[in-house]
Structure formats: structure tokens, C-alpha cells
Scaffold this motif. Structure first.
Motif, PDB file in Angstrom:
ATOM      1  N   PHE A  34       0.836  -1.198   0.000  1.00 22.78           N
ATOM      2  CA  PHE A  34       0.000   0.000   0.000  1.00 22.78           C
ATOM      3  C   PHE A  34       0.874   1.252   0.000  1.00 22.78           C
ATOM      4  CE2 PHE A  34      -2.843   3.236   1.451  1.00 22.78           C
ATOM      5  CZ  PHE A  34      -4.116   2.827   1.077  1.00 22.78           C
ATOM      6  N   GLY A  37       2.145   2.094  -3.296  1.00 22.09           N
ATOM      7  CA  GLY A  37       1.139   2.375  -4.315  1.00 22.09           C
ATOM      8  C   GLY A  37       0.766   1.167  -5.148  1.00 22.09           C
ATOM      9  N   TRP A  39      -1.683  -1.131  -5.315  1.00 27.56           N
ATOM     10  CA  TRP A  39      -2.997  -1.344  -4.710  1.00 27.56           C
ATOM     11  C   TRP A  39      -3.490  -2.778  -4.884  1.00 27.56           C
ATOM     12  CZ3 TRP A  39      -2.009   2.810  -2.517  1.00 27.56           C
ATOM     13  CH2 TRP A  39      -1.750   4.002  -3.175  1.00 27.56           C
ATOM     14  N   GLU A  87     -10.085   0.352   1.032  1.00 24.90           N
ATOM     15  CA  GLU A  87      -9.333   1.513   0.542  1.00 24.90           C
ATOM     16  C   GLU A  87      -8.483   1.137  -0.667  1.00 24.90           C
ATOM     17  OE1 GLU A  87      -8.196   5.164  -0.080  1.00 24.90           O
ATOM     18  OE2 GLU A  87      -9.479   4.768   1.642  1.00 24.90           O
ATOM     19  N   ALA A  88      -7.852  -0.035  -0.633  1.00 21.93           N
ATOM     20  CA  ALA A  88      -7.051  -0.469  -1.774  1.00 21.93           C
ATOM     21  C   ALA A  88      -7.919  -0.628  -3.015  1.00 21.93           C
ATOM     22  CB  ALA A  88      -6.339  -1.784  -1.442  1.00 21.93           C
ATOM     23  N   ARG A  91      -8.709   2.681  -4.586  1.00 26.24           N
ATOM     24  CA  ARG A  91      -7.608   3.207  -5.399  1.00 26.24           C
ATOM     25  C   ARG A  91      -7.577   2.564  -6.791  1.00 26.24           C
ATOM     26  NH1 ARG A  91      -3.773   5.526  -1.843  1.00 26.24           N
ATOM     27  NH2 ARG A  91      -4.884   5.978   0.105  1.00 26.24           N
ATOM     28  N   LEU A  92      -8.113   1.325  -6.872  1.00 25.56           N
ATOM     29  CA  LEU A  92      -8.156   0.609  -8.142  1.00 25.56           C
ATOM     30  C   LEU A  92      -9.426   0.922  -8.934  1.00 25.56           C
ATOM     31  CD1 LEU A  92      -6.962  -2.861  -6.800  1.00 25.56           C
ATOM     32  CD2 LEU A  92      -5.690  -1.417  -8.399  1.00 25.56           C
ATOM     33  N   THR A 197      -7.661   8.394 -10.094  1.00 19.38           N
ATOM     34  CA  THR A 197      -8.255   8.132  -8.777  1.00 19.38           C
ATOM     35  C   THR A 197      -9.681   8.642  -8.740  1.00 19.38           C
ATOM     36  OG1 THR A 197      -7.618  10.266  -7.851  1.00 19.38           O
ATOM     37  CG2 THR A 197      -6.033   8.476  -7.628  1.00 19.38           C
ATOM     38  N   GLU A 208      -7.095   9.314   2.896  1.00 20.90           N
ATOM     39  CA  GLU A 208      -6.376   8.236   2.264  1.00 20.90           C
ATOM     40  C   GLU A 208      -5.494   7.419   3.213  1.00 20.90           C
ATOM     41  OE1 GLU A 208      -4.255   9.340  -1.152  1.00 20.90           O
ATOM     42  OE2 GLU A 208      -6.012   9.834  -2.312  1.00 20.90           O
ATOM     43  N   GLN A 210      -4.333   4.671   5.938  1.00 24.45           N
ATOM     44  CA  GLN A 210      -4.806   3.387   6.415  1.00 24.45           C
ATOM     45  C   GLN A 210      -5.021   3.470   7.919  1.00 24.45           C
ATOM     46  OE1 GLN A 210      -2.860  -0.205   4.454  1.00 24.45           O
ATOM     47  NE2 GLN A 210      -1.217   1.261   4.558  1.00 24.45           N
TER      48      GLN A 210
END
Length: 211
Positions: A34, A37, A39, A87-88, A91-92, A197, A208, A210
Motif C-alpha cells: 500500500f 502504491g 494497490w 481503501e485499496a 484506489r483501483l 483516482t 487516504e 490506512q
């Protein structure tokens, strides 16, 4: 009556410790990915950590010795893993997967602020294209609950955005006189699909990190 407690053998104890270490290692790899970057790798490793954690407790022979503190610790760890995986996926731009992960976290802890925000972000993205008014209503509900819990500026900004999109959809629905609104929605869809994003209008520093 006396409850008989089944104690694990040395081999079973070793297996439990290996699985615990495996879960922690997967969580570390996820956090590192993470941070770089990566993801997709982060989402995969968070999933691996969740699987190891589930197997860890399912495989406990000494279930009678599992305390309420053990269960609370397991629950808290699962919440963090599910939420960070959400969250990951955000981002995708994988909003369905993000919604499912955030929901899994909220099923364990309905007041988990980051999961409320992450599910709302996923639903806001899905609303105009897949979930419709129901998805946006869900995003609004999550954000109002988050605001009640003290969600701060990021929650308030996203709530305003969700309400604006709801109004645009109502205006566009069933009226040729509002074709320009439909064009605006279509243009936004293309912009979001093309962009790196889904965070237009939000401050990264607020949303953003974690757990």
C-alpha cells in the motif's frame, strides 16, 4: 457441571503460532505494498491476512479457553483488514469490491468511521451508473451517520457532493428538457473512468490513510 477443557497438543500449538505469524506477515506485506502504491497487491495481501486470521480461530482446539478479549481482538483486527482492503479497492476504481469490504467491516463494527466513509465513497461512484438512487441514498445515510459521529470536513464535502448528484439525477430523470444534465453526468462518468483516482473534490490528507 464441570466443563472439560481440551488443551492443544504441542504440534497444534506450533501450528497455531505459525498461522498467527503468517497472518501478521501478510498484513505487513499489505501495508508495505500500500505504501508503494501497489494497490492490487495490497488488496490481495489483506485478503490473505483475513483468510489466515479466520483459519487461526477456526482451528483452535482449545475453544473453551478463547476469552472474550480474544474474540474482541480478532474482531478489531478483521475490521481494520476489511477496511484497509476497501481503501485499496477504491484506489483501483473497483467500487463494488470496495463496497463489499467496507460493508464486511461495518457488520463487525457499525460505528467504524473509516469504513463508513469508504463505503460512502464507493456508493457515490456506483450511484449514477449501477446502484442508482438506492446507492446514493446509502451513501447519504453512511455520511449522515459519520457526521453524527464527528466525521469532519471530508465527510461534509462528500455529503454535499452526493446530494448534488442526487439532485442532478432527479432533474435528468424522465425529462428531455434536462438533456444537458444527462450530458454532464455522462461527461463526469468518462472523466472518472479515465482519471487515476476517484477523489475529485476531496482532500487526500483527510481520507487516504490506512488504519
Amino acid at each position: 457441571d464441570i466443563t472439560e477443557i481440551t488443551m492443544p497438543s504441542f504440534e497444534e500449538f506450533e501450528a497455531t503460532e505459525r498461522r498467527r505469524e503468517s497472518a501478521l506477515a501478510a498484513k505487513r506485506r499489505a501495508a508495505e505494498a500500500f505504501g508503494r502504491g501497489e494497490w492490487a497487491l495490497a488488496a490481495s495481501e489483506y485478503g490473505a491476512a483475513l483468510s489466515e486470521l479466520a483459519e487461526l480461530f477456526a482451528g483452535r482446539v482449545d475453544r473453551n479457553s478463547v476469552t472474550s478479549e480474544d474474540r474482541a481482538e480478532q474482531c478489531a483486527e478483521q475490521v481494520v483488514l476489511h477496511s484497509n482492503r476497501a481503501e485499496a479497492f477504491l484506489r483501483l476504481d473497483e467500487y463494488q469490491a470496495a463496497r463489499e469490504c467496507a460493508t464486511a467491516a461495518l457488520e463487525l463494527d457499525p460505528a467504524h468511521a473509516k469504513s463508513l466513509h469508504r463505503r460512502a465513497r464507493a456508493l457515490r461512484q456506483l450511484g449514477p451508473w449501477i446502484g442508482g438512487h438506492a446507492a446514493l441514498a446509502g451513501a447519504e445515510a453512511d455520511l449522515r451517520e459519520l457526521t453524527r459521529l464527528g466525521g469532519g470536513a471530508a465527510a461534509a464535502e462528500l455529503l454535499d457532493e452526493v446530494c448534488e448528484v442526487q439532485a442532478m439525477m432527479r432533474a435528468a430523470q424522465g425529462s428531455e428538457h434536462h438533456s444537458h444534465v444527462s450530458q454532464m453526468l455522462a461527461q463526469e462518468r468518462e472523466t472518472r473512468l479515465a482519471g487515476p483516482t476517484p477523489y475529485q473534490g476531496l482532500r487526500r490528507s483527510d481520507i487516504e490513510d490506512q488504519d
